[in-house]
Write a protein that holds these residues in place. Structure first.
Motif, PDB file in Angstrom:
ATOM      1  N   LYS A 112     -35.167 -22.082  17.586  1.00 56.56           N
ATOM      2  CA  LYS A 112     -36.175 -20.858  17.714  1.00 56.56           C
ATOM      3  C   LYS A 112     -35.676 -20.046  18.830  1.00 56.56           C
ATOM      4  O   LYS A 112     -35.847 -18.901  18.831  1.00 56.56           O
ATOM      5  CB  LYS A 112     -37.678 -21.166  17.477  1.00 56.56           C
ATOM      6  CG  LYS A 112     -38.100 -22.201  16.417  1.00 56.56           C
ATOM      7  CD  LYS A 112     -38.010 -21.474  15.223  1.00 56.56           C
ATOM      8  CE  LYS A 112     -38.993 -22.408  14.388  1.00 56.56           C
ATOM      9  NZ  LYS A 112     -38.866 -23.583  13.584  1.00 56.56           N
ATOM     10  N   ASP A 143     -42.593 -25.450  17.007  1.00 53.50           N
ATOM     11  CA  ASP A 143     -41.346 -25.184  17.613  1.00 53.50           C
ATOM     12  C   ASP A 143     -41.328 -23.541  17.818  1.00 53.50           C
ATOM     13  O   ASP A 143     -40.938 -23.174  18.882  1.00 53.50           O
ATOM     14  CB  ASP A 143     -40.034 -25.411  17.115  1.00 53.50           C
ATOM     15  CG  ASP A 143     -39.942 -27.186  16.968  1.00 53.50           C
ATOM     16  OD1 ASP A 143     -40.406 -27.784  18.000  1.00 53.50           O
ATOM     17  OD2 ASP A 143     -39.389 -27.636  15.775  1.00 53.50           O
ATOM     18  N   GLY A 255     -38.507 -24.741   6.187  1.00 56.75           N
ATOM     19  CA  GLY A 255     -39.826 -24.638   6.223  1.00 56.75           C
ATOM     20  C   GLY A 255     -40.351 -23.416   5.808  1.00 56.75           C
ATOM     21  O   GLY A 255     -40.702 -22.897   4.560  1.00 56.75           O
ATOM     22  N   ASN A 256     -40.042 -22.123   6.376  1.00 60.58           N
ATOM     23  CA  ASN A 256     -40.655 -20.922   6.352  1.00 60.58           C
ATOM     24  C   ASN A 256     -39.555 -19.985   5.673  1.00 60.58           C
ATOM     25  O   ASN A 256     -39.307 -18.959   5.209  1.00 60.58           O
ATOM     26  CB  ASN A 256     -41.197 -20.265   7.490  1.00 60.58           C
ATOM     27  CG  ASN A 256     -42.373 -19.632   7.273  1.00 60.58           C
ATOM     28  OD1 ASN A 256     -42.850 -19.461   6.007  1.00 60.58           O
ATOM     29  ND2 ASN A 256     -43.345 -19.502   8.458  1.00 60.58           N
ATOM     30  N   PHE A 257     -38.299 -20.882   5.319  1.00 62.15           N
ATOM     31  CA  PHE A 257     -37.234 -19.970   4.742  1.00 62.15           C
ATOM     32  C   PHE A 257     -36.645 -19.095   5.519  1.00 62.15           C
ATOM     33  O   PHE A 257     -35.700 -18.254   4.887  1.00 62.15           O
ATOM     34  CB  PHE A 257     -37.758 -19.350   3.220  1.00 62.15           C
ATOM     35  CG  PHE A 257     -36.379 -19.454   2.131  1.00 62.15           C
ATOM     36  CD1 PHE A 257     -35.920 -20.389   1.587  1.00 62.15           C
ATOM     37  CD2 PHE A 257     -35.879 -18.193   2.054  1.00 62.15           C
ATOM     38  CE1 PHE A 257     -34.992 -20.370   0.683  1.00 62.15           C
ATOM     39  CE2 PHE A 257     -34.761 -18.163   1.088  1.00 62.15           C
ATOM     40  CZ  PHE A 257     -34.458 -19.371   0.394  1.00 62.15           C
ATOM     41  N   GLY A 258     -36.767 -18.993   6.816  1.00 57.67           N
ATOM     42  CA  GLY A 258     -36.294 -18.222   7.703  1.00 57.67           C
ATOM     43  C   GLY A 258     -34.667 -18.605   8.114  1.00 57.67           C
ATOM     44  O   GLY A 258     -33.759 -17.368   7.759  1.00 57.67           O
ATOM     45  N   ASP A 259     -34.495 -19.626   8.650  1.00 49.43           N
ATOM     46  CA  ASP A 259     -33.093 -19.965   8.962  1.00 49.43           C
ATOM     47  C   ASP A 259     -32.080 -19.810   7.636  1.00 49.43           C
ATOM     48  O   ASP A 259     -30.980 -19.251   7.976  1.00 49.43           O
ATOM     49  CB  ASP A 259     -33.182 -21.691   9.446  1.00 49.43           C
ATOM     50  CG  ASP A 259     -32.239 -21.663  10.565  1.00 49.43           C
ATOM     51  OD1 ASP A 259     -31.612 -20.683  11.089  1.00 49.43           O
ATOM     52  OD2 ASP A 259     -32.173 -22.992  11.012  1.00 49.43           O
ATOM     53  N   THR A 409     -31.586 -28.743  13.883  1.00 53.18           N
ATOM     54  CA  THR A 409     -32.615 -27.472  14.441  1.00 53.18           C
ATOM     55  C   THR A 409     -33.431 -28.007  15.608  1.00 53.18           C
ATOM     56  O   THR A 409     -34.024 -27.222  16.142  1.00 53.18           O
ATOM     57  CB  THR A 409     -33.371 -27.456  13.270  1.00 53.18           C
ATOM     58  OG1 THR A 409     -34.177 -28.660  12.548  1.00 53.18           O
ATOM     59  CG2 THR A 409     -32.931 -26.506  12.156  1.00 53.18           C
TER      60      THR A 409
HETATM   61  C1  LIG Z   1     -38.626 -24.113  12.364  1.00 58.06           C
HETATM   62  C2  LIG Z   1     -38.028 -25.369  12.073  1.00 58.06           C
HETATM   63  C3  LIG Z   1     -37.392 -25.566  10.933  1.00 58.06           C
HETATM   64  C4  LIG Z   1     -37.713 -24.841   9.717  1.00 58.06           C
HETATM   65  O1  LIG Z   1     -37.081 -23.282   9.941  1.00 58.06           O
HETATM   66  P1  LIG Z   1     -37.574 -22.170   9.034  1.00 58.06           P
HETATM   67  O2  LIG Z   1     -36.938 -20.955   9.579  1.00 58.06           O
HETATM   68  O3  LIG Z   1     -39.065 -22.240   9.179  1.00 58.06           O
HETATM   69  O4  LIG Z   1     -37.067 -22.601   7.736  1.00 58.06           O
HETATM   70  C5  LIG Z   1     -36.631 -26.694  10.779  1.00 58.06           C
HETATM   71  N1  LIG Z   1     -36.459 -27.704  11.773  1.00 58.06           N
HETATM   72  C6  LIG Z   1     -37.140 -27.374  13.051  1.00 58.06           C
HETATM   73  C7  LIG Z   1     -36.916 -28.302  14.161  1.00 58.06           C
HETATM   74  C8  LIG Z   1     -37.815 -25.993  13.144  1.00 58.06           C
HETATM   75  O5  LIG Z   1     -38.471 -26.029  14.561  1.00 58.06           O
END
Ligand SMILES: *Cc1c(COP(=O)(O)O)cnc(C)c1O
Length: 462
Positions: A112, A143, A255-259, A409
Motif C-alpha cells: 500500500k 494495511d 481482496g478489494n481487487f485493486g492490485d 504484498t
Molecule cells: C491490501 C492487501 C491485499 C489485497 O489487495 P487489494 O488491492 O485489496 O486486492 C493483499 N495483501 C496485503 C498484505 C494487503 O495489504
C-alpha cells in the motif's frame, strides 16, 4: 486526461478532481476515459530506467495538465527514496520460473505504501495550491490504514479518519496505525468487519451533509490514484525478466481487487502478460465469480490473511464496466441488484472474464503448509497473503513454462500468528519499528453505527 464514472451518471472530471473526489457522485468509481498504449519497442526502451524514472513515465500521462513534470518528478523521487531497498520493488527467485516481487520495502511494510506515499504528497500539493482542506475517511482491513496515515500525517491540509474492524487486524497492523499520535490522525475501531467499515465509507460519500460543508476524500482503492501508482511495478517486474519480448504471468493475492486491477490495466496499456491469477483466501467470492459465474455474498470469515478478508470487492466494478463495454447503466442496474441478491453474468461477460483471469481460493491450512514448505525448500519466509499467491501460482492449471511472478504484498513480520501456526519462528521487527510494542496507542472503539461515527468525526473536527 479525463475520467468517467463506472455508473455513467456523474460529471467527467480531470485528475485533480478525481484525486480529491474519491467516489463519483452517482456512486460509481472513476476510470480514465482512454488509456495510454505502448508498443513493445517503447516498453523495451525503458529497460535501463530506475524505478522512479519508470514510475514517472507511467504516471505522468494520467496526471497530465494537473501537476507539472518537474513537480511530479520531485514527488515521485521523494516517495521511492523512502523505501529501504535500492531496487524499490526487487524480484526474488524461488525456483524455476518462480519469482516473488517484494512490495514491502516502504515505511509500513506492505504494498500500500507504493500508492499512498505518493498520494499523500499529491493531495497535499494540490490542496495547498487550492488553499483548501479535506477530511479523509478510510476503511482498512489492516494495511491501508497505516500506509494512509503514514502518507498523510505531515499534511496541514488533511484530517484523516481510519476505521478498522475491532480485534480483526493483527497487533502489528493495529499498532502501526494507533501509535501515530497527531492532531490530524484519528483511528476508529469498529465492532464489525471490514465490509461494515467499507459500507460506512460509501454511505458517507453518498450523504456528506454531516460534514457541514467540508470536503470528503478517499484513500481506499476506490481512489484512481491508488491504481495508477500500482501499474508501475507490473512494468518494472516484467522488464526485469526480459519483457516485453518475453511474456510473464502474475499471481496476485486479492481482496478489494485493486492490485490485480492495476495488472489488468498494465496489460491494456500494452504489457505482454500471459496470465493474471486472482488468489483469494476463504473469502472467495471473486474465485466463485471467475470459476463458476456465482456472484453471491456469504458470511465474511476471519482468516490468517486479514488484509484479504473482504466480500464486496469495490474495484471489481471497474472491471465489470469494461466487461459490459463501458455501459454505465448496465453496471448501475447489476450492482443495484447485487446489494440485496445474488447475481450472475451473461455468457459474453463470463467468457471475457475467464479469458483474462484465472482464480484459485486457498484455505488457512494450505496457507500454513505453503509458508512451511517454501521456507523448508528455499529458506524464504512468506507472509500469509503472499503464500496464498504462491500456492495459487503453483496450481496445476497454470502454465509453468511462463515465468510466474507472485506479488509479495506484505512483510512476514506483520503477521507473526500465521508464521507461528506454520511451525516457524517469526522474524524480528526492522529497526524503525523495533519499539512498536512499547509505543503509546490512541483509538476510539465505536459501534457499527454510521451516526456515531459521524458524531465522533465532527467532535474531532471542531
Ligand atoms: C491490501 C492487501 C491485499 C489485497 O489487495 P487489494 O488491492 O485489496 O486486492 C493483499 N495483501 C496485503 C498484505 C494487503 O495489504
Amino acid at each position: 486526461m479525463k475520467y468517467i464514472s463506472t455508473r455513467g451518471d456523474a460529471p467527467v472530471l480531470n485528475f485533480e478532481e478525481v484525486l480529491l473526489a474519491g467516489l463519483a457522485a452517482d456512486g460509481g468509481l472513476y476510470v480514465p476515459q482512454t488509456l495510454p498504449k505502448y508498443s513493445k519497442e517503447e516498453i523495451a526502451s525503458w529497460a535501463g530506467l530506475s524505478y522512479s524514472e519508470l514510475a514517472f513515465k507511467i504516471i505522468a500521462p494520467f496526471i497530465a495538465g494537473c501537476v507539472s513534470d518537474d513537480e511530479l518528478r520531485v514527488m515521485i523521487d521523494e516517495t521511492y527514496a523512502g523505501f529501504d531497498h535500492a531496487a524499490v520493488a526487487p524480484l526474488k527467485e524461488l525456483g524455476t520460473n518462480e519469482w516473488v516481487l517484494e512490495l514491502f520495502h516502504g515505511p509500513t511494510l506492505a504494498f500500500k505504501d507504493f500508492a499512498l506515499q505518493l498520494l499523500g504528497r499529491l493531495m497535499d500539493f494540490i490542496l495547498q495550491r487550492r488553499g483548501e482542506k479535506i477530511v479523509i475517511l478510510g476503511a482498512t482491513s489492516g494495511d491501508t490504514g497505516s500506509a494512509a496515515i503514514e502518507g498523510c500525517r505531515h499534511s496541514d491540509c488533511i484530517d484523516i479518519f481510519v476505521m478498522h474492524p475491532h480485534e480483526k487486524v493483527s497487533e502489528v497492523q493495529r499498532r502501526q496505525m494507533t501509535s501515530i499520535i497527531a492532531d490530524n490522525v484519528h483511528n476508529i475501531a469498529i465492532t464489525g468487519n471490514f465490509d461494515d467499515c467499507q459500507e460506512m465509507v460509501k454511505d458517507s460519500f453518498a450523504d456528506q451533509g454531516f460534514l457541514e460543508g467540508r470536503n470528503l476524500g478517499a484513500v481506499n482503492s476506490i481512489n484512481w490514484g491508488r491504481i495508477m501508482s500500482q501499474i508501475v511495478y507490473y512494468f518494472s517486474a516484467s522488464i526485469a525478466l526480459g519483457g516485453p519480448h518475453r511474456e510473464v504471468s502474475f499471481s496476485v493475492p486479492t481482496g478489494n481487487f485493486g492490485d490485480i486491477f492495476a495488472g489488468y490495466i498494465a496489460k491494456q496499456m500494452g504489457l505482454p502478460i500471459k496470465q493474471l491469477i486472482v488468489a483469494t483466501n476463504s473469502n472467495d467470492i471473486l474465485h466463485r465469480v471467475i470459476s463458476n459465474n456465482d456472484m453471491s455474498k456469504s458470511a465474511l470469515k476471519h482468516s490468517l490473511s486479514p488484509s484479504m478478508d473482504i466480500m464486496v470487492s469495490s474495484n471489481f466494478e471497474r472491471l465489470l464496466f469494461d466487461l459490459y463495454d463501458r455501459d454505465g447503466q448496465a453496471i448501475s442496474e447489476l450492482l443495484g441488484r447485487f446489494k440485496s441478491q445474488s447475481v450472475s453474468l451473461p455468457a459474453e461477460q463470463v467468457e471475457k472474464l475467464q479469458s483474462i483471469f484465472y482464480s484459485v481460493s486457498v484455505s488457512d491450512e494450505q496457507t500454513c503448509e505453503t509458508i512451511e514448505s517454501v521456507y523448508r525448500e528455499t529458506g524464504y519466509l512468506l507472509d500469509p497473503h503472499t503464500a496464498i499467491g504462491v500456492k495459487a501460482a503453483r496450481d496445476k492449471n497454470v502454465d509453468a513454462a511462463v515465468p510466474m511472478i507472485t506479488l509479495a504484498t506484505a512483510h512476514p513480520v506483520k503477521f507473526p500468528d500465521a508464521i507461528v501456526k506454520a511451525g516457524l519462528r517469526p522474524p524480528v521487527l526492522p529497526d524503525h519499528l523495533s519499539d512498536l510494542f512499547e509505543r503509546e496507542e490512541a483509538f476510539e472503539v465505536l459501534d457499527n453505527d454510521l451516526k456515531k461515527v459521524h458524531e465522533f468525526m465532527m467532535s474531532k473536527l471542531s
